[in-house]
Scaffold this active site. Structure first.
Site, PDB file in Angstrom:
ATOM      1  N   SER A  19      -1.012 -10.399  11.891  1.00  0.00           N
ATOM      2  CA  SER A  19      -1.813  -9.458  12.476  1.00  0.00           C
ATOM      3  C   SER A  19      -1.389  -8.082  11.888  1.00  0.00           C
ATOM      4  O   SER A  19      -0.688  -7.473  12.411  1.00  0.00           O
ATOM      5  CB  SER A  19      -2.032  -9.280  13.813  1.00  0.00           C
ATOM      6  N   ASP A  48      -8.023  -7.630  12.176  1.00  0.00           N
ATOM      7  CA  ASP A  48      -8.757  -7.437  13.534  1.00  0.00           C
ATOM      8  C   ASP A  48      -9.874  -6.359  13.414  1.00  0.00           C
ATOM      9  O   ASP A  48      -9.619  -5.203  13.331  1.00  0.00           O
ATOM     10  CB  ASP A  48      -7.711  -7.057  14.575  1.00  0.00           C
ATOM     11  N   MET A  70     -12.673  -4.276  15.399  1.00  0.00           N
ATOM     12  CA  MET A  70     -13.175  -3.679  16.486  1.00  0.00           C
ATOM     13  C   MET A  70     -14.193  -2.623  16.461  1.00  0.00           C
ATOM     14  O   MET A  70     -14.194  -1.830  15.792  1.00  0.00           O
ATOM     15  CB  MET A  70     -11.936  -3.194  17.435  1.00  0.00           C
ATOM     16  N   HIS A 108     -10.918 -11.665  12.171  1.00  0.00           N
ATOM     17  CA  HIS A 108     -11.222 -11.712  13.595  1.00  0.00           C
ATOM     18  C   HIS A 108     -12.291 -10.850  14.130  1.00  0.00           C
ATOM     19  O   HIS A 108     -11.945  -9.363  14.333  1.00  0.00           O
ATOM     20  CB  HIS A 108      -9.923 -11.654  14.458  1.00  0.00           C
ATOM     21  N   MET A 164     -14.279  -8.679  16.679  1.00  0.00           N
ATOM     22  CA  MET A 164     -14.418  -8.494  17.951  1.00  0.00           C
ATOM     23  C   MET A 164     -15.585  -7.267  18.187  1.00  0.00           C
ATOM     24  O   MET A 164     -15.345  -6.137  18.212  1.00  0.00           O
ATOM     25  CB  MET A 164     -13.078  -7.702  18.585  1.00  0.00           C
ATOM     26  N   MET A 190      -8.071 -16.900  22.772  1.00  0.00           N
ATOM     27  CA  MET A 190      -7.199 -15.482  22.990  1.00  0.00           C
ATOM     28  C   MET A 190      -6.343 -15.691  24.314  1.00  0.00           C
ATOM     29  O   MET A 190      -6.852 -16.079  25.194  1.00  0.00           O
ATOM     30  CB  MET A 190      -8.407 -14.306  23.224  1.00  0.00           C
ATOM     31  N   ASP A 249      -3.792 -16.055  19.748  1.00  0.00           N
ATOM     32  CA  ASP A 249      -3.950 -14.587  19.447  1.00  0.00           C
ATOM     33  C   ASP A 249      -3.640 -13.891  20.544  1.00  0.00           C
ATOM     34  O   ASP A 249      -4.507 -13.729  21.481  1.00  0.00           O
ATOM     35  CB  ASP A 249      -5.093 -14.020  18.731  1.00  0.00           C
TER      36      ASP A 249
HETATM   37  C1  DX5 Z   1      -5.751  -8.068  19.862  1.00  0.00           C
HETATM   38  C2  DX5 Z   1      -5.937  -8.639  18.426  1.00  0.00           C
HETATM   39  C3  DX5 Z   1      -4.575  -9.068  18.252  1.00  0.00           C
HETATM   40  C4  DX5 Z   1      -3.394  -8.380  18.170  1.00  0.00           C
HETATM   41  C5  DX5 Z   1      -2.242  -9.196  18.087  1.00  0.00           C
HETATM   42  O1  DX5 Z   1      -7.110  -7.986  20.470  1.00  0.00           O
HETATM   43  O2  DX5 Z   1      -6.738  -9.638  18.438  1.00  0.00           O
HETATM   44  O3  DX5 Z   1      -4.894  -9.944  16.725  1.00  0.00           O
HETATM   45  O4  DX5 Z   1      -3.319  -7.814  16.857  1.00  0.00           O
HETATM   46  O5  DX5 Z   1      -1.113  -8.731  18.456  1.00  0.00           O
HETATM   47  P1  DX5 Z   1       0.159  -8.901  19.188  1.00  0.00           P
HETATM   48  O6  DX5 Z   1       0.749 -10.126  18.496  1.00  0.00           O
HETATM   49  O7  DX5 Z   1       0.965  -7.966  19.141  1.00  0.00           O
HETATM   50  O8  DX5 Z   1      -0.307  -9.496  20.567  1.00  0.00           O
HETATM   51 ZN    ZN Z   2      -6.853 -11.108  16.381  1.00  0.00          ZN
END
Ligand code: DX5
Ligand code: ZN
Length: 231
Positions: A25, A52, A54, A83, A85, A154, A192
Site C-alpha cells: 500500500s 488507496d 479516498m 481500492h 474508498m 477490511m 487490509d
Molecule cells: C486504509 C487503507 C490501507 C492502508 C493500510 O484505509 O485501505 O490500504 O494503507 O495501511 P497499514 O498497512 O499501515 O495498516
Molecule cells: Zn486499502
C-alpha cells in the site's frame, strides 16, 4: 498439483506458500519519491501495488486519484490493485481502468448498484473486488461471490494507514472462505489494515490469500524480508 483432488479447504490452499500474494500500500510510502518507492516494492518482490483512493466523503480523509495512478503506472511493471474508498464508485470505475487499474475494489456500503459496479469493472478489462468495512456482515457479499474475483475484508476502519488490526474481523474471512468453498470457487480474499508479521498468520489461517501492507513494509529496514515474513 490438483488442489481439488487433494481435498484441500480454502484455508489450507491459502497456506501453500506461493499462493499468498502481497500488495504494497503506497499510502504508507514516501510519496515525494514515488518512483524510487515503486522500485523498492519491485525489488522486494511484492506482487501488487495497492492504491488507496479516498474522497473525503466515504471516509474522513483524502488521498490521491486518477493523475497519480496514471503517473505511477508508467513507472512500474507491477499490477495495480486499486481500492476505491469513494461514494458512487460507478461514476469513476471506467476512468480508473483507463488510468491503469488492473484490479478495482469498491465498497458495498458506497453504492446502491453492486452488480452494476462489478459489470463495469469487467467491461473495462479489470478484475472486480468488493470490500466490506469491519462492521458490515460477511453475508453482504455472498450473493455476488460467483461474479467476483476478490473480496476485500477490511481489518481496520478504512481511511488511514498505521492503525491496529481488529481481531474480530477474522471470523468474517472464515465465513467468506467457507461460502466460496461451498460454491466451488477460487475466490481471492484480501485483507487490509494493520497487517504485519504479528497478524498475518491469523488472517491466512482463516483463508485470506492476498495481504495488503503499508506501514509494515515501508517502515521495515529490509522490505524483502518483510515481504517474505508475510508470505
Ligand atoms: C486504509 C487503507 C490501507 C492502508 C493500510 O484505509 O485501505 O490500504 O494503507 O495501511 P497499514 O498497512 O499501515 O495498516
Ligand atoms: Zn486499502
Amino acid at each position: 498439483m490438483n488442489i481439488k483432488a487433494c481435498n484441500l479447504k480454502g484455508s489450507d490452499i491459502a497456506m501453500i506458500n506461493d499462493k499468498i500474494k502481497i500488495s504494497a500500500s503506497i499510502l504508507g510510502c514516501d510519496l515525494a519519491n514515488l518512483e524510487s518507492e515503486l522500485r523498492r516494492v519491485e525489488k522486494a518482490k511484492a506482487d501488487y501495488v495497492h492504491f488507496d483512493v479516498m474522497d473525503g466523503v466515504f471516509v474522513d480523509n483524502i488521498s490521491f486519484g486518477l493523475p497519480v495512478l496514471k503517473a505511477a503506472k508508467a513507472k512500474t511493471y507491477l499490477p495495480f490493485d486499486v481500492h476505491l474508498m469513494i461514494t458512487d464508485p460507478e461514476n469513476y470505475i471506467a476512468e480508473f481502468a483507463r488510468c491503469g487499474a488492473d484490479i478495482i475494489t469498491f465498497h458495498s456500503e458506497a453504492t446502491s448498484d453492486i452488480k452494476g459496479c462489478i459489470d463495469l469493472c469487467k467491461k473495462n478489462g479489470c478484475k472486480a473486488g468488493l470490500s466490506i468495512k469491519p462492521s458490515t456482515p460477511a453475508s453482504e457479499v455472498f450473493q455476488y461471490l460467483e461474479q467476483l474475483d476478490m473480496v476485500l475484508v477490511m481489518t481496520v476502519e478504512p481511511g488511514f494507514g498505521g492503525q491496529g488490526f481488529l481481531p474480530y474481523t477474522s471470523k468474517k474471512i472464515k465465513e467468506i472462505r467457507q461460502k466460496s468453498d461451498e460454491l466451488g470457487l477460487s475466490l481471492d480474499i484480501q485483507v487490509d489494515g494493520g497487517i504485519s508479521d504479528k497478524t498475518c498468520n491469523e488472517v491466512k489461517e482463516n483463508g485470506a490469500n492476498i495481504l495488503v501492507a503499508g506501514t509494515y513494509l515501508f517502515k521495515a529496514d529490509d522490505m524483502s524480508r518483510a515481504v517474505e515474513s508475510l508470505k
